[in-house]
Scaffold this active site. Sequence first.
Site, PDB file in Angstrom:
ATOM      1  N   ASP A  99     -20.675  10.468  -7.075  1.00 32.52           N
ATOM      2  CA  ASP A  99     -19.367  10.782  -7.658  1.00 32.52           C
ATOM      3  C   ASP A  99     -18.299   9.820  -7.133  1.00 32.52           C
ATOM      4  O   ASP A  99     -18.473   9.211  -6.073  1.00 32.52           O
ATOM      5  CB  ASP A  99     -18.943  12.215  -7.285  1.00 32.52           C
ATOM      6  CG  ASP A  99     -19.885  13.253  -7.882  1.00 32.52           C
ATOM      7  OD1 ASP A  99     -20.584  12.936  -8.856  1.00 32.52           O
ATOM      8  OD2 ASP A  99     -19.899  14.385  -7.354  1.00 32.52           O
TER       9      ASP A  99
HETATM   10  N1  URA Z   1     -24.016  15.761  -5.306  1.00 32.85           N
HETATM   11  C1  URA Z   1     -22.704  15.765  -5.668  1.00 32.85           C
HETATM   12  O1  URA Z   1     -22.129  16.806  -5.913  1.00 32.85           O
HETATM   13  N2  URA Z   1     -22.079  14.583  -5.763  1.00 32.85           N
HETATM   14  C2  URA Z   1     -22.668  13.390  -5.474  1.00 32.85           C
HETATM   15  O2  URA Z   1     -22.031  12.346  -5.553  1.00 32.85           O
HETATM   16  C3  URA Z   1     -24.021  13.413  -5.090  1.00 32.85           C
HETATM   17  C4  URA Z   1     -24.671  14.618  -5.011  1.00 32.85           C
END
Ligand code: URA
Length: 227
Positions: A99
Amino acid sequence: MKDLYYVLMKNNLGNASTCRKLIKQGKITVNGEVIKDHKYPVKFSDQIIYQQTILKAQPFTYIMLNKPKGYICANHDLKYPCVIDLITNKDCYCLGRLDKDTTGLLILTDDHSLSKKLLLPSNHVIKKYLVEIQKKITNNLKEVFLQGIIIDHNIKCLPAEFEMIDDFHCYLSISEGKYHQIKKMFKSLDNEVVNLKRIEFGSLKLDERLKEGEFRDLTNQEILSLL
Ligand code: URA
């Protein structure tokens, strides 16, 4: 291991048919021996020579980036900076996604077959994260995560390994890559992720000497451990 003609292509000796021809004509030596089989499997350690020039036996780029916050895992975006802006080889793309606000270990490569292999859900590559949580946690969660957390109302996640560090920090290892998975897992437990950092991807560990935004090539040993 890669086919010899492919290594030639990656060393800019021409397209597939030109490179196969060069091999057939006996113009390429591997470790001092003329090789005429264009599918000859090349190893990292092989010395490949064309016209007195040593070719690179490793035709792909594999990069470890310590992703900073604020960057998205993409090659182009109109709104946000992209991780590709941080590295020099623009032919690479992300192997999996983090993310925008997640930091840590991201692999970038131009090796499509490796990404296909590692991202295949059936391969269950383990991804380990350092998680900071908003509300106090307890070690009871170990069993809860092992049972499989339900997210998005009815989707059961595979068992995950929870390791408590302190009241607000833990490690979580998951073998899937569902969208916002870790955030959703904690949301299901009426908690919230404050900071998320990936520290391992399969056999690969984040090189802690890399500051956020810094990257380096994987070592041959690291590449071999992923292949
Ligand atoms: N899980 C999440 O919520 N975000 C990420 O970036 C990776 C795993």
